[in-house]
Design an enzyme around this catalytic site. Structure first.
Site, mmCIF file in Angstrom:
data_model
loop_
_atom_site.group_PDB
_atom_site.id
_atom_site.type_symbol
_atom_site.label_atom_id
_atom_site.label_comp_id
_atom_site.label_asym_id
_atom_site.label_seq_id
_atom_site.Cartn_x
_atom_site.Cartn_y
_atom_site.Cartn_z
ATOM 1 N N ARG A 96 0.610 -1.434 -0.323
ATOM 2 C CA ARG A 96 0.084 0.016 0.072
ATOM 3 C C ARG A 96 1.196 1.161 -0.367
ATOM 4 O O ARG A 96 1.067 1.423 0.861
ATOM 5 C CB ARG A 96 -0.851 0.215 1.064
ATOM 6 C CG ARG A 96 -1.982 1.328 1.854
ATOM 7 C CD ARG A 96 -2.282 1.101 2.112
ATOM 8 N NE ARG A 96 -3.206 2.868 2.679
ATOM 9 C CZ ARG A 96 -3.606 3.150 3.905
ATOM 10 N NH1 ARG A 96 -3.432 3.158 4.929
ATOM 11 N NH2 ARG A 96 -3.956 4.686 3.682
ATOM 12 N N HIS A 141 -2.875 11.087 0.697
ATOM 13 C CA HIS A 141 -2.820 11.019 2.309
ATOM 14 C C HIS A 141 -1.746 11.865 2.617
ATOM 15 O O HIS A 141 -0.643 12.008 3.158
ATOM 16 C CB HIS A 141 -1.084 9.572 2.444
ATOM 17 C CG HIS A 141 -1.731 8.006 3.723
ATOM 18 N ND1 HIS A 141 -1.576 7.512 4.092
ATOM 19 C CD2 HIS A 141 -0.910 9.326 4.719
ATOM 20 C CE1 HIS A 141 -1.758 7.289 5.332
ATOM 21 N NE2 HIS A 141 -1.209 8.062 5.374
ATOM 22 N N GLU A 186 -7.645 8.484 6.508
ATOM 23 C CA GLU A 186 -8.168 8.963 7.595
ATOM 24 C C GLU A 186 -8.572 10.281 7.969
ATOM 25 O O GLU A 186 -8.059 11.400 8.681
ATOM 26 C CB GLU A 186 -6.608 9.224 8.457
ATOM 27 C CG GLU A 186 -6.226 7.452 8.919
ATOM 28 C CD GLU A 186 -4.661 7.638 9.654
ATOM 29 O OE1 GLU A 186 -4.569 8.859 10.270
ATOM 30 O OE2 GLU A 186 -4.681 6.696 10.311
ATOM 31 N N ASN A 325 -7.366 1.289 9.730
ATOM 32 C CA ASN A 325 -6.161 1.905 10.598
ATOM 33 C C ASN A 325 -6.550 1.486 12.166
ATOM 34 O O ASN A 325 -7.548 2.416 12.483
ATOM 35 C CB ASN A 325 -5.661 3.018 9.619
ATOM 36 C CG ASN A 325 -5.759 3.426 8.596
ATOM 37 O OD1 ASN A 325 -5.993 2.645 7.933
ATOM 38 N ND2 ASN A 325 -4.864 4.245 8.313
ATOM 39 N N TYR A 327 -4.712 1.365 16.109
ATOM 40 C CA TYR A 327 -3.832 1.171 16.782
ATOM 41 C C TYR A 327 -3.352 1.085 18.122
ATOM 42 O O TYR A 327 -2.991 0.637 18.945
ATOM 43 C CB TYR A 327 -3.277 2.915 16.580
ATOM 44 C CG TYR A 327 -2.300 3.168 15.584
ATOM 45 C CD1 TYR A 327 -0.994 2.476 14.578
ATOM 46 C CD2 TYR A 327 -2.806 3.073 13.969
ATOM 47 C CE1 TYR A 327 -0.341 2.738 13.831
ATOM 48 C CE2 TYR A 327 -2.317 3.623 12.733
ATOM 49 C CZ TYR A 327 -0.839 3.265 12.715
ATOM 50 O OH TYR A 327 -0.230 3.023 11.509
ATOM 51 N N GLU A 396 -3.891 -0.193 8.168
ATOM 52 C CA GLU A 396 -3.125 0.412 9.090
ATOM 53 C C GLU A 396 -2.870 -0.477 10.319
ATOM 54 O O GLU A 396 -4.069 -0.890 10.788
ATOM 55 C CB GLU A 396 -2.130 1.061 9.408
ATOM 56 C CG GLU A 396 -2.399 2.125 8.278
ATOM 57 C CD GLU A 396 -1.249 4.118 8.628
ATOM 58 O OE1 GLU A 396 -1.750 4.328 8.937
ATOM 59 O OE2 GLU A 396 -2.408 4.536 7.280
#
Ligand SMILES: *[C@@H]1O[C@H](CO)[C@@H](O)[C@H](O)[C@H]1NC(C)=O
Ligand SMILES: *[C@@H]1O[C@H](CO)[C@@H](O)[C@H](O)[C@H]1NC(C)=O
Length: 496
Positions: A96, A141, A186, A325, A327, A396
């Site tokens: 990606r 991005h 995002e 994504n 985290y 991600e």
């Protein structure tokens, strides 16, 4: 064992035994990710236009912790062959990366298409395909052409057309070889982050600009989706989505359950509900809170711009899978008005809540990164139950460290634990299509500059060659991909 599924057996009895030899489904894909401004460098070669990051970090270097920028970064503009080689070394199925809008369209508009930009992305795409690696391409991005920021950027509704023009050019040039497209990475960061002085162009307008941006990113994504759907899907049969960043939120005490749900809607719902819900439009509870707040503050119009009926229908259903994504996790606590905090966590100030870490979680780098892999599985369940979306692609997931050692056991463990949670979710019946590790290599980590690393490969930023060296986490990931499983052998460090 006859009457009890393996999953139930494992959960109830001996999870560690069961997790020792977990196998990924045959069609599960493994990938790694990067983004243009974080790796490419070559900020002004040939006719490349200036992005908001180029512009703001050249004029205000103190906006990054080490006064650095992405002028050279990993120099992937020149070293892309090595990047492909690393993807081959890891054995990934997909890579990606993002296209730099001002590299492809130096003015931001379709009047000039850069021959050099075209060549660069064609080389990268063809190079990956030659090695059997699928290119997964992010259109945006965060490196907006400065020329468009000068016209108001994401707060100007004309950006819906500007983005659509750019997307159409990218599909036209690369759509014959790219079948997975991600529109805007995002959007929470694009709006809530950039209008809260944390990401370029470091604006300070959390009351109005942030919400204009919120509506415009949803519309721009939808327009880019519809163009693909109508003009390109019949030819190329690709898939599209918009990757959302998502902290998993849980109530600190049972009394905080309602505000915890609200914060999920504030973060996730504002960028998902218009696309994935059955009804479309903003999450009703958030629209209500923001309308009340705005009225109390004396605004005549809702600060969160309303969608017309046509717009609701235009945005609704513009996805082929959910791109996630993930985290970290936080606990949410109800606060008295004005006590929200502690960190400018987007949305806390509107809802009078604060977010805290569970003392049981370890943290990486700083407090912002609490490690709670179970949060990922819960989040996957939330997406399924809230939106009924069947297919989820992890676009991600990764761990930041200040240490740059090649022995990155904490990163290896983080990735392993998250993969275990994904396998458990798959066992629960959730279709996770694949996993993308962030990041292929250390790179320019936005306002942290080069002080924080996420790389499976370390990069020597003092060498003109930007030499890349695999870490233990890279060897571990290779072993997982090669065996398509997490095995007990990988607990030892000599897994390859
Ligand atoms: C996914 O969500 C649907 C709809 O709420 C629910 O019926 C189904 O049981 C969920 N699947 C899993 C694996 O939890
Ligand atoms: C950089 O790469 C070139 C070509 O491979 C090599 O000759 C040179 O020694 C390298 N320099 C450093 C500092 O690693």
């Amino acid at each position: 064992m006859q009457f009890i599924s393996v999953a139930v057996f494992c959960l109830v009895f001996i999870p560690s035994w069961c997790l020792e030899n977990l196998v990924f489904p045959p069609d599960f894909k493994f990938g790694v990710a990067t983004a243009a401004y974080q790796v490419e460098g070559a900020w002004n070669v040939n006719d490349k236009g200036e992005s908001v990051w180029d512009s703001v970090l050249h004029s205000q270097p103190s906006l990054t912790m080490d006064r650095s920028n992405g002028d050279v970064a990993c120099d992937s503009y020149h070293l892309w062959r090595r990047d492909i080689e690393m993807a081959v070394e890891l054995g990934v199925n997909m890579y990606r990366f993002s296209i730099s809008w001002p590299r492809l369209l130096p003015t931001g508009f379709p009047n000039i298409i850069s021959e050099d930009g075209k060549r660069y992305y064609n080389d990268l795409i063809d190079g990956l395909l030659e090695k059997g690696i699928e290119p997964v391409v992010t259109l945006y991005h965060w490196d907006l052409p400065q020329s468009l920021q000068d016209l108001g950027g994401w707060a100007n509704p004309l950006i819906i057309e500007w983005f659509a023009d750019y997307a159409k050019i990218a599909y036209t040039l690369f759509g014959d070889r790219v079948s997975t497209w991600l529109t805007i990475n995002e959007p929470l960061v694009v709006c809530d982050g950039a209008y809260n002085k944390m990401w370029a162009p470091f604006l300070d307008d959390m009351k109005i600009g942030r919400y204009l941006c919120n509506k415009n990113v949803m519309m721009a994504h939808a327009k880019a989706y519809r163009i693909y759907d109508e003009e390109f899907r019949p030819l190329y049969h690709g898939k599209l989505s918009m990757p959302n960043i998502f902290f998993w939120f849980e109530p600190e005490t049972p009394a905080d359950a309602e505000v915890s749900d609200l914060l999920l809607q504030m973060w996730e719902g504002r960028y998902s509900h218009p696309i994935y819900s059955k009804t479309g439009g903003w999450p009703p509870e958030i629209e209500k809170v923001l309308a009340e707040n705005g009225k109390r503050e004396g605004y005549r119009q809702p600060r969160l711009p309303t969608f017309t009926k046509e717009e609701i229908d235009f945005v609704k259903g513009t996805y082929d899978f959910y791109a996630l994504n993930h985290y970290t996790t936080r606990l949410v606590r109800k606060e008295k008005p004005g006590q929200a905090g502690p960190w400018p966590f987007y949305g806390c100030e509107e809802l009078d809540v604060s977010v805290v870490n569970d003392p049981l979680w370890t943290t990486a780098v700083t407090d912002w990164f609490a490690i709670n892999p179970e949060g990922l599985r819960k989040q996957l369940h939330w997406i399924n139950s809230t939106y009924g979306v069947k297919d989820i692609l992890i676009t991600e997931n990764g761990l930041p460290t200040v240490e740059k050692d090649l022995n990155d056991f904490t990163r290896l463990t983080y990735i392993k634990s998250n993969l275990e949670q994904i396998l458990l979710a798959i066992d629960d019946g959730i279709n996770v299509m694949g996993y993308t590790a962030w990041s292929l290599m250390d790179n320019f980590e936005w306002s942290s500059g080069y002080l924080v690393s996420y790389g499976l490969y370390s990069v020597d930023f003092t060498s003109p060659n930007r030499t890349r060296t695999p870490r233990d986490s890279a060897r571990f990931y290779y072993s997982v991909i090669r065996t398509r499983s997490i095995t007990s052998r990988q607990n030892e460090l000599n897994y390859v």
